[in-house]
Scaffold this motif. Structure first.
Motif, short mmCIF file in Angstrom:
data_model
loop_
_atom_site.label_atom_id
_atom_site.label_comp_id
_atom_site.label_asym_id
_atom_site.label_seq_id
_atom_site.Cartn_x
_atom_site.Cartn_y
_atom_site.Cartn_z
N ASP A 53 0.81 -1.21 0.00
CA ASP A 53 0.00 0.00 0.00
C ASP A 53 0.85 1.27 0.00
OD1 ASP A 53 -2.30 -1.48 0.02
OD2 ASP A 53 -2.73 -1.19 2.15
N ASP A 54 2.03 1.21 0.53
CA ASP A 54 2.82 2.42 0.73
C ASP A 54 3.87 2.60 -0.36
OD1 ASP A 54 1.38 2.73 3.05
OD2 ASP A 54 2.93 1.85 4.33
N GLY A 55 4.29 3.87 -0.52
CA GLY A 55 5.46 4.16 -1.32
C GLY A 55 5.26 4.18 -2.82
N TRP A 56 4.09 4.57 -3.28
CA TRP A 56 3.85 4.68 -4.71
C TRP A 56 4.18 6.10 -5.20
CZ3 TRP A 56 2.17 0.65 -7.82
CH2 TRP A 56 1.72 -0.50 -7.15
N ARG A 57 4.57 6.19 -6.47
CA ARG A 57 4.67 7.46 -7.17
C ARG A 57 3.47 7.55 -8.11
NH1 ARG A 57 8.65 11.34 -5.73
NH2 ARG A 57 10.48 10.23 -4.95
N PHE A 58 2.92 8.77 -8.22
CA PHE A 58 1.70 8.91 -9.01
C PHE A 58 1.79 10.14 -9.91
CE2 PHE A 58 -2.41 11.05 -9.54
CZ PHE A 58 -3.05 10.10 -10.33
N HIS A 59 1.24 9.97 -11.13
CA HIS A 59 1.10 11.09 -12.07
C HIS A 59 -0.22 10.95 -12.79
CE1 HIS A 59 1.60 13.33 -15.89
NE2 HIS A 59 2.38 14.12 -15.18
N TYR A 60 -1.00 12.04 -12.79
CA TYR A 60 -2.25 11.99 -13.55
C TYR A 60 -1.94 12.29 -15.01
CZ TYR A 60 -6.86 12.63 -15.36
OH TYR A 60 -7.98 12.50 -16.13
N GLY A 61 -2.39 11.41 -15.89
CA GLY A 61 -2.15 11.57 -17.32
C GLY A 61 -1.10 10.58 -17.80
N ASP A 62 -1.23 10.20 -19.05
CA ASP A 62 -0.25 9.29 -19.64
C ASP A 62 1.06 10.01 -19.91
OD1 ASP A 62 -1.64 6.78 -19.85
OD2 ASP A 62 -2.91 7.70 -21.39
N VAL A 63 2.16 9.29 -19.68
CA VAL A 63 3.49 9.81 -19.94
C VAL A 63 4.24 8.76 -20.76
CG1 VAL A 63 5.65 10.64 -18.95
CG2 VAL A 63 3.48 11.07 -17.76
N PRO A 64 4.79 9.12 -21.92
CA PRO A 64 5.52 8.13 -22.71
C PRO A 64 6.65 7.48 -21.92
CG PRO A 64 5.15 10.12 -23.99
CD PRO A 64 4.72 10.43 -22.58
N GLY A 65 6.71 6.15 -21.99
CA GLY A 65 7.77 5.41 -21.32
C GLY A 65 7.57 5.17 -19.85
N ALA A 66 6.43 5.62 -19.28
CA ALA A 66 6.25 5.55 -17.83
C ALA A 66 6.07 4.14 -17.32
CB ALA A 66 5.06 6.40 -17.41
N THR A 67 5.80 3.18 -18.19
CA THR A 67 5.64 1.80 -17.73
C THR A 67 6.96 1.04 -17.73
OG1 THR A 67 5.10 1.05 -19.97
CG2 THR A 67 3.27 1.74 -18.56
N GLY A 68 8.03 1.65 -18.22
CA GLY A 68 9.33 0.98 -18.27
C GLY A 68 10.09 1.09 -16.97
N PRO A 69 10.99 0.15 -16.69
CA PRO A 69 11.68 0.15 -15.40
C PRO A 69 12.67 1.30 -15.22
CG PRO A 69 12.53 -1.58 -16.82
CD PRO A 69 11.33 -1.02 -17.50
N GLU A 70 13.22 1.84 -16.31
CA GLU A 70 14.24 2.87 -16.20
C GLU A 70 13.66 4.28 -16.15
OE1 GLU A 70 17.19 1.84 -15.62
OE2 GLU A 70 16.60 -0.24 -15.98
N PHE A 71 12.37 4.41 -16.24
CA PHE A 71 11.75 5.73 -16.26
C PHE A 71 12.01 6.47 -14.95
CE2 PHE A 71 8.18 8.59 -15.46
CZ PHE A 71 8.13 9.31 -16.64
N ASP A 72 12.30 7.76 -15.04
CA ASP A 72 12.58 8.58 -13.86
C ASP A 72 11.27 9.20 -13.36
OD1 ASP A 72 13.50 10.23 -11.89
OD2 ASP A 72 14.63 11.58 -13.21
#
Length: 707
Positions: A53-72
């Protein structure tokens, strides 16, 4: 089963039962302990729960590459779940709240010891369409905002290494996913918990529509004995066939063993599943009897590797013994006694949080319902959290739960497949809860035509296939009763708002009698009824306000419910009635009462801080709790002169004084309702009411300024 294995199994079972009775949770793999997840787990090398449950990062809206492991994602917001992105704008009116996609990311270091184990990522609720990637690999998609779902992520997670979990959740309207519409805000996000189940490769199947994999059915029930059929779905994720023993165990509420059953070994193919049924006889069963005695057993299924005798998995589910019948003339019968359902509907949201509520907040809701005397709950209009069903089991509520098939359907196979999926998920995930009595197949369809009726028929058939021990139910809102919509479900419920949206309150009784006369063999219930109320708006309540207007005086809501209850209580054929609604809730499309974006028909305010007067009316007629309550107490500035003071109370005699002078004998037209004609003088008026029970006085005082 070879004699050696039979003997070994008997010894293991005997040891298990002794340890269960002693409560030594750490002594053997098959001993049960309570988990943070609210379920029962086995100690030792069986399944484990990892909370995420804890420690997630969140962004509203799609971001290219955001599903990849190296994304910042270092600039993204840090959030914990439960979480929603439209908790505030979904409640402020205007119907322009945020609907779209949000992306969550989280790192998870898998312990090296989990190598060789199976891992299942679980989402308790995400709205509405969810896709998941692990280390850039797409592992699953789920369509539906209210049921639990799981993905097998064993091959995607790397033991002993850091892993990146990315989740895209989209609460946009989707023509292939129910609900298409509804009088409530569709909040988005990971609004319930997230975690990981870690199991042995030989385990009870976690992927059966995210159900428990263990299903309990009472085949016979008398005062002398009960027969429970325990069905276990065993999954072998190994590379070779496995021979297994499956044992069913029943423990009482204190954890003491009362019965067990085993049988011949079963061979489970590599990568396959076996369905194993055990019949357990329980002597002198203690019945689950609603709020009077919500007694719960614990039923466990154990999977044992026959070659080693090792218990590889245990799942424990609640078990309640009860009989329920629907009598068209006498309503609902629980354990051979008439049991009128004094029910409410409930939405799950809270101010500024939307659906992202905690178990503690849901417990508060039940505390308020208990105080008011509620004994039945309709989870309108969707499957709710497991906390809701667990509390219903423990507190003796009878539950009507339903899928979000609201207002309209989309023609075509995709939508039909989605609602079929949602009803199977709801049934299998909640099959073992003794509180659940009705599976709702829909609410207020606005079109009564061939495709809609065909879909309703299909859903009713699925209910009968999945669970022949309970009833399908439908909430009907059409003006007429001679169409098709209220004929598909086994239990008919009617949403009726005479005196609010149309007509007068006194039309309710004749309508119900007409249904009863027209369909004498149909069980009839009242699935919704209610009126709006603002705790800051007041008048005498004598005139019905405009439902869509900004003036919703609290007094009219009280009068509405008094008049409805007079008609309801005179009709014993009703199997259940459900107030709309227990709590105010967000409906961003509304612009009425004192708060835009709010449905104010609740008996308690949205923040759960104020019990409206109508709450105390039901407390007076549904409980025996000693209390007195002066209605209209919040109407502090009012006209001087003649008026009526009204009090709700469970006490047989109450007295009233105005500025220290007795108001005389009360008029009691309805049970629990006391009225006095009084004269308010200009200036301050101190109103005091007192009732007595058992030598103890119960008093309430208010002060009104009259001009």
């Amino acid at each position: 089963m070879p004699n050696r294995l039979r003997l070994h199994g008997a010894l293991v079972m005997a040891t298990c039962l002794v340890l269960l009775a002693a409560g030594l949770a750490a002594a053997a793999p098959s001993v049960l302990r309570a988990s943070e997840a609210g379920v029962w787990l086995a100690a030792g090398p069986t399944r484990k729960w990892v909370g995420l449950d804890d420690g997630w990062r969140f962004h509203y809206g799609d971001v290219p590459g955001a599903t990849g492991p190296e994304f910042d994602d270092s600039t993204w917001a840090t959030v914990n779940v439960p979480h929603t992105w439209n908790g505030q704008d979904g409640q402020d009116g205007g119907n322009n709240y945020t609907r779209g996609a949000g992306v969550y990311r989280r790192h998870y270091a898998v312990p090296p010891g989990q190598a060789g184990r199976r891992q299942y990522l679980q989402f308790d609720g995400a709205s509405l369409v969810t896709e998941v990637w692990i280390n850039g690999t797409h592992v699953g998609r789920h369509e539906g905002g209210f049921a639990r779902f799981r993905f097998d992520v064993t091959d995607a997670l790397k033991p002993g290494a850091d892993n990146v979990i990315a989740v895209r959740v989209d609460n946009s309207k989707n023509i292939d996913v129910a609900p298409l519409s509804g009088d409530f805000t569709v909040f988005g996000g990971l609004y319930r918990g997230v975690g990981l189940w870690v199991t042995d490769p030989l385990a009870i199947d976690p992927l059966d529509h995210a159900g428990p994999g263990v299903y309990l059915r009472t085949r016979s029930l008398t005062d002398a004995s009960a027969t429970v059929e325990v069905t276990t779905l065993v999954r072998n994720n190994g590379a070779t066939p496995r021979k297994v023993a499956v044992r069913a165990l029943i423990a009482d509420a204190a954890g003491a063993p009362v019965a067990a059953a085993t049988g011949d070994d079963v061979t489970v193919a590599a990568g396959g599943q076996a369905r194993v049924v055990r019949s357990v006889e329980v002597p002198k069963p203690h019945r689950w009897n609603g709020k009077a005695d919500p007694y719960l057993y614990k039923a466990s299924a154990e999977v044992i590797d026959a070659a080693s005798g090792r218990v590889t998995d245990v799942v424990t589910e609640p078990l309640g013994f009860r009989t329920v019948a629907l009598d068209p003339a006498n309503g609902l019968i629980l354990n051979d006694k008439r049991h009128p359902l004094h029910g409410v509907n409930r939405h799950q949201d809270r101010p500024d949080k939307g659906w992202a509520v905690t178990a503690a907040e849901e417990t508060t809701d039940f505390d308020l319902m208990d105080e008011m005397g509620v004994n039945a709950l309709r989870t309108a209009h969707y499957q709710q959290s497991q906390t809701v069903y667990d509390l219903s089991d423990k507190r003796g509520y009878l539950v009507w739960t339903e899928i979000p098939l609201v207002d309209y359907i989309t023609l075509g196979d995709a939508f039909a497949a989605n609602v079929e999926q949602q009803i199977r998920e709801m049934i299998r995930q909640n099959y073992n809860h003794p509180s659940v009595v009705f599976w709702g197949i829909g609410n207020e369809q606005q079109v009564d035509d061939g495709p809609v009726n065909a879909l309703m028929d299909r859903l009713n058939t699925i209910v009968a296939e999945e669970d022949p021990t309970r009833w399908s139910a439908y909430a009907h809102a059409q003006v007429h009763i001679n169409g098709g919509l209220d004929k598909h479900a086994a239990a008919a419920g009617y949403n009726r708002y005479y005196g609010w949206y149309y007509g007068s309150c006194e039309q309710l009784g004749p309508f119900l009698d007409n249904v009863r006369t027209t369909y004498p063999n149909r069980p009839v219930g009242l699935s919704e009824y209610g009126a709006g109320a603002s705790v800051s708006q007041h008048d005498t309540g004598a005139v019905a306000p405009t439902a869509g207007g900004q003036w919703h005086p609290e007094e009219y809501q009280s009068s509405f419910h008094e008049r409805y209850w007079t008609q309801i209580s005179a009709r014993p054929y009703l199997w259940g009635t459900f107030v709309w609604n227990m709590f105010d809730f967000a409906a961003d499309m509304r612009a009425e009462g004192d708060s835009p974006g709010r449905n104010d028909k609740g008996l308690v305010t949205y923040d759960r801080k104020i019990r409206k007067d109508a709450f105390y009316f039901y407390k007076a007629v549904w409980t025996d709790t000693p209390f007195v309550h002066i209605t209209s107490s919040r109407w502090t500035d009012r006209p001087a002169g003649r008026t009526t003071v009204k009090v709700y109370s469970t006490l047989p005699d109450v007295s009233l004084t105005i500025n220290g002078v007795s108001a005389g004998q009360a008029t009691t037209v309805n049970p629990g309702v006391f009225t006095w004609p009084v004269t308010l003088v200009a200036g301050e008026n101190k109103v005091e009411v007192t009732g007595t029970r058992g030598g103890k006085n119960y008093t309430e005082t208010v002060s009104w300024d009259a001009t």
